[in-house]
Design a protein around this motif. Structure first.
Motif, short mmCIF file in Angstrom:
data_model
loop_
_atom_site.label_atom_id
_atom_site.label_comp_id
_atom_site.label_asym_id
_atom_site.label_seq_id
_atom_site.Cartn_x
_atom_site.Cartn_y
_atom_site.Cartn_z
N ALA A 41 10.37 -36.79 -38.47
CA ALA A 41 10.35 -35.94 -37.27
C ALA A 41 9.16 -34.99 -37.31
CB ALA A 41 11.65 -35.17 -37.16
N VAL A 42 8.91 -34.41 -38.48
CA VAL A 42 7.79 -33.47 -38.60
C VAL A 42 6.47 -34.20 -38.38
CG1 VAL A 42 6.53 -32.01 -40.23
CG2 VAL A 42 9.02 -31.87 -40.09
N GLN A 43 6.36 -35.44 -38.93
CA GLN A 43 5.14 -36.22 -38.74
C GLN A 43 4.88 -36.50 -37.27
OE1 GLN A 43 5.68 -39.69 -41.11
NE2 GLN A 43 4.76 -38.82 -42.95
N LEU A 44 5.95 -36.84 -36.55
CA LEU A 44 5.80 -37.14 -35.13
C LEU A 44 5.37 -35.89 -34.37
CD1 LEU A 44 6.06 -38.83 -32.58
CD2 LEU A 44 8.52 -38.44 -32.61
N ALA A 45 6.05 -34.77 -34.63
CA ALA A 45 5.70 -33.52 -33.93
C ALA A 45 4.26 -33.14 -34.24
CB ALA A 45 6.66 -32.41 -34.36
N GLN A 46 3.86 -33.30 -35.52
CA GLN A 46 2.52 -32.95 -35.94
C GLN A 46 1.48 -33.86 -35.27
OE1 GLN A 46 2.12 -30.13 -37.76
NE2 GLN A 46 0.06 -30.43 -37.00
N ALA A 47 1.81 -35.15 -35.17
CA ALA A 47 0.88 -36.10 -34.56
C ALA A 47 0.64 -35.75 -33.09
CB ALA A 47 1.43 -37.53 -34.68
N ILE A 48 1.69 -35.28 -32.42
CA ILE A 48 1.56 -34.89 -31.01
C ILE A 48 0.63 -33.68 -30.88
CG2 ILE A 48 2.81 -33.86 -29.07
CD1 ILE A 48 5.25 -35.59 -30.07
N LEU A 49 0.88 -32.66 -31.72
CA LEU A 49 0.08 -31.43 -31.63
C LEU A 49 -1.37 -31.69 -32.06
CD1 LEU A 49 2.75 -28.94 -33.03
CD2 LEU A 49 2.10 -29.33 -30.64
N ASP A 50 -1.53 -32.49 -33.13
CA ASP A 50 -2.86 -32.87 -33.61
C ASP A 50 -3.68 -33.51 -32.51
OD1 ASP A 50 -2.75 -32.05 -36.17
OD2 ASP A 50 -3.09 -34.04 -37.05
N MET A 51 -3.04 -34.48 -31.85
CA MET A 51 -3.74 -35.23 -30.82
C MET A 51 -4.24 -34.27 -29.74
SD MET A 51 -3.29 -36.74 -27.63
CE MET A 51 -1.56 -37.08 -27.30
N LYS A 52 -3.34 -33.37 -29.29
CA LYS A 52 -3.74 -32.46 -28.22
C LYS A 52 -4.83 -31.49 -28.68
CE LYS A 52 -2.14 -32.32 -24.47
NZ LYS A 52 -2.50 -33.16 -23.28
N THR A 53 -4.83 -31.12 -29.95
CA THR A 53 -5.82 -30.16 -30.44
C THR A 53 -7.18 -30.83 -30.64
OG1 THR A 53 -3.98 -29.31 -31.73
CG2 THR A 53 -6.12 -28.32 -32.14
N LYS A 54 -7.15 -32.05 -31.20
CA LYS A 54 -8.41 -32.67 -31.62
C LYS A 54 -9.16 -33.43 -30.53
CE LYS A 54 -7.22 -33.11 -36.50
NZ LYS A 54 -6.73 -34.06 -37.51
N ILE A 55 -8.41 -34.01 -29.59
CA ILE A 55 -9.07 -34.88 -28.62
C ILE A 55 -9.81 -34.07 -27.56
CG2 ILE A 55 -8.69 -36.55 -26.77
CD1 ILE A 55 -8.44 -37.76 -29.50
#
Lengths: 197, 197
Positions: A41-55
């Motif tokens: 769950a943490v990985q999924l939440a992190q992947a979502i936030l990462d994507m929005k921050t980095k792209i």
């Protein structure tokens, strides 16, 4: 659903917002995640936030990248005189999967749609003009919808006046399809666009 | 997919882990989220983390709740002598949607499956015994699969020896199907037509 704890209901609502995800699938996803490990769950939440921050959007083509300029625009092996104009960044990867287009892209970020109040100024068209020269060919690869065709005609008029070659993806029978099940509009286009054997 | 930024690829991988979500849908979800507002993405990430933090298992039935004991176990209007035994917490909400079961639940957390090394000690069976008395009726609502039937027979043997009435959902359920996808009408028939084991 009565008695489903709030925090699960909220997650179901969030999943159900995705296109093509109905309430049943959303519910299944939420319960799957409930049974999964905390780490998942943490990985999924992190992947979502990462994507929005980095792209971010490529400063040349408007495609997506984690740098200033995308890998495709930076690729020196690409034919810089051939530019494929697409509606959305996701369309780029549909072309890339074919491994048969070696030009560059330009992302419009939508299509002309007067009914929705979307005019030329709302699209990423101005930034296309500095990218063309008298040797350019622009392939307009908007979707074969009414709005897509309208946008293609608009771009053709704009670019032809600058002496640029403007082409449109061929319309015709999908490979592997059956004549019997082809709709009239497609068949008419296929007849019009017939090629010499 | 070449050229897709890493952070998007990672998100696609995460979405594709859900059951019933293929790579195409996962890709569509990731790009949808890319075009959505930052707020939407944060809300989704937060909903995932919230759910994992807040949800715990009910100390009586093993269902899910945000408190110590779930709303169903606390509901004084429920028939406390009628207990429906289900495989997973999600099955509870399938029953609740019919609005025609007014007893309590007990979540096994799985089914007997010798091939996978899952025996009675791995299931939430011990905690069922203190909940029964000579007036109890236990409806065994495991899925109509081989493992579900095995589990039902095991429970029937265990509970009948204690003088408890044990029933099984009627064969209104299509064999080989999944509770989650059963329509309400079929499920209501199955509750009404439960038979003695």
């Amino acid at each position: 659903m009565g008695f489903v704890p709030d925090s699960i209901n909220r997650l179901i609502e969030q999943f159900a917002k995705f296109p093509g995800i109905g309430r049943k699938t959303a519910r299944r996803m939420a319960f799957h995640l409930l049974n999964a490990s905390d780490e998942t769950a943490v990985q999924l939440a992190q992947a979502i936030l990462d994507m929005k921050t980095k792209i971010r959007f490529c400063d040349i083509c408007g495609g997506i990248t984690e740098e200033e300029t995308c890998e495709i625009c930076l690729d020196s092996k690409r034919n810089r005189n051939l530019i494929c104009v697409v509606e959305e960044a996701a369309d780029i990867y549909t072309f890339e999967r074919t491994n048969s287009f070696h030009g560059l892209y330009h992302v419009l970020g939508g299509v002309l749609s007067p009914l929705d109040g979307i005019g030329p100024d709302d699209l990423n068209i101005d930034s296309l003009l500095p990218r063309i020269n008298e040797e350019s060919e622009i392939i307009v690869a908007t979707n074969p919808s009414v709005e897509g065709e309208t946008t293609a005609l608009y771009l053709a008029k704009l670019l032809n006046s600058r002496g640029v070659i403007v082409t449109r993806l061929a319309r015709g029978l999908p490979v592997g399809s059956d004549l019997e099940y082809t709709d009239n509009a497609t068949l008419i286009r296929a007849i019009e666009g017939r090629t010499s054997l």
